[in-house]
Design an enzyme around this catalytic site. Structure first.
Site, PDB file in Angstrom:
ATOM      1  CD  GLU A 118      -2.725  -1.293  -0.188  1.00  0.00           C
ATOM      2  OE1 GLU A 118      -3.342  -0.338  -0.355  1.00  0.00           O
ATOM      3  OE2 GLU A 118      -3.130  -2.566  -0.391  1.00  0.00           O
TER       4      GLU A 118
ATOM      5  N   GLY B 189       2.183   2.536  -3.311  1.00  0.00           N
ATOM      6  CA  GLY B 189       1.816   3.385  -4.505  1.00  0.00           C
ATOM      7  C   GLY B 189       2.350   2.712  -5.405  1.00  0.00           C
ATOM      8  CE  LYS B 190       4.320  -3.640  -5.515  1.00  0.00           C
ATOM      9  NZ  LYS B 190       3.567  -3.548  -4.504  1.00  0.00           N
TER      10      LYS B 190
ATOM     11  CE  LYS C 155       0.370  -7.726  -8.014  1.00  0.00           C
ATOM     12  NZ  LYS C 155       1.071  -6.642  -7.464  1.00  0.00           N
TER      13      LYS C 155
ATOM     14  CD  GLU D 269       1.925  -3.684  -9.226  1.00  0.00           C
ATOM     15  OE1 GLU D 269       1.738  -3.290  -8.084  1.00  0.00           O
ATOM     16  OE2 GLU D 269       1.546  -3.469 -10.301  1.00  0.00           O
ATOM     17  N   GLY D 270       5.709  -6.774  -8.490  1.00  0.00           N
ATOM     18  CA  GLY D 270       5.816  -7.571  -7.383  1.00  0.00           C
ATOM     19  C   GLY D 270       4.571  -7.242  -6.419  1.00  0.00           C
ATOM     20  CB  ALA D 271       2.784  -9.603  -4.326  1.00  0.00           C
TER      21      ALA D 271
ATOM     22  N   PRO E  86       2.713  12.030  -7.129  1.00  0.00           N
ATOM     23  CG  PRO E  86       1.598  13.697  -8.209  1.00  0.00           C
ATOM     24  CD  PRO E  86       2.612  12.467  -8.330  1.00  0.00           C
TER      25      PRO E  86
ATOM     26  N   GLY F  83      -2.687  10.562  -4.168  1.00  0.00           N
ATOM     27  CA  GLY F  83      -3.926  10.877  -4.956  1.00  0.00           C
ATOM     28  C   GLY F  83      -4.017  10.656  -6.460  1.00  0.00           C
TER      29      GLY F  83
END
Length: 236
Positions: free
Chosen positions: A12, A14-15, A37, A110-112, A201, A203
């Site tokens: 959590e 922002g990856k 993924k 993209e890893g976990a 940024p 959001g």
């Protein structure tokens, strides 16, 4: 770099949005992009996963690939074991990435969670997949207190495995950064021993796709296809 592995320093942070920004910048350069993924956890069958979010933000030109999906939001090895499903192997990740690389200019894996989250009972991790691919690893980190420690631990773990840490991208740069965040702009590169290559940024994932695509190159350094400069951020 036909393949870049993207790891967070945790969950959590922002990856996925940072991955979407990388894909956007590459597409803007006219490159073909695939996002892989390997293990999606905590998402039910039929629900959109991380690769779907990347494609929503970056555009439908992104090729999406997902290897395994486990229902519970746990480490992949635990999630697979609890669901009675086959565990992921680093060889599976490397094979899928190599196939995508044969047909695309850039593959983003993209890893976990963090780098050493376990894939299987043998202790295999995203680092093992990166080693098989001989791919550099981009680290997505947080901006505030604690990030120097976990980011440096991650880059040290990469070097201990003879892997190349490509650099660091801050996954969620606050609209009103405090003292710690501003100091970390200078301290992250010296602590982790790698360049700071961008700041997404906070959001950004909530932006409309058109606005996201227009802005994303401005969040990444030129080596990642963008125009971002840490000096510009530091002066604000």
């Amino acid at each position: 770099m036909p393949v870049i592995v993207i790891s967070g320093t945790g969950t959590e942070i922002g990856k996925t949005v940072a991955t979407a920004a990388l894909a956007t910048a590459a597409l803007a350069q006219g490159r073909s992009v695939a996002v892989l993924k390997p293990a999606q956890t905590g998402v039910a069958p039929g629900e959109p996963g991380d690769v779907d979010e990347v494609a929503r933000l970056a555009g439908s030109a992104v090729t999406k690939a997902e290897l395994v999906r486990y229902p519970e939001p746990l480490a992949p090895d635990t999630a697979a074991r609890r669901a009675g499903m086959p565990q992921l192997r680093p060889e599976d990740v490397a094979e899928a990435a190599e196939k995508l690389a044969a047909a695309h200019d850039l593959v983003l894996v993209e890893g976990a969670g963090g780098l050493l989250v376990r894939f299987d009972d043998a202790g295999s991790t995203l680092a093992d997949a990166a080693r098989l691919l001989a791919a550099p690893v981009l680290v997505v980190a947080t901006a505030g207190l604690g990030t120097l420690n976990v980011t440096t631990l991650t880059t040290e773990a990469l070097r201990a495995r003879a892997l190349t840490p490509l650099g660091v991208v801050i996954g969620s740069w606050p609209a009103a950064p405090g003292l710690a965040e501003r100091c970390n702009l200078a301290d992250l590169p010296s602590s982790a021993g790698v360049p700071l290559l961008g700041a997404v940024p906070e959001g950004a994932g909530a932006l409309a796709p058109d606005a996201f695509r227009a802005a994303a190159p401005g969040w990444l350094a030129p080596s990642l296809g963008g125009t971002w400069s840490v000096d510009d951020v530091a002066r604000r």
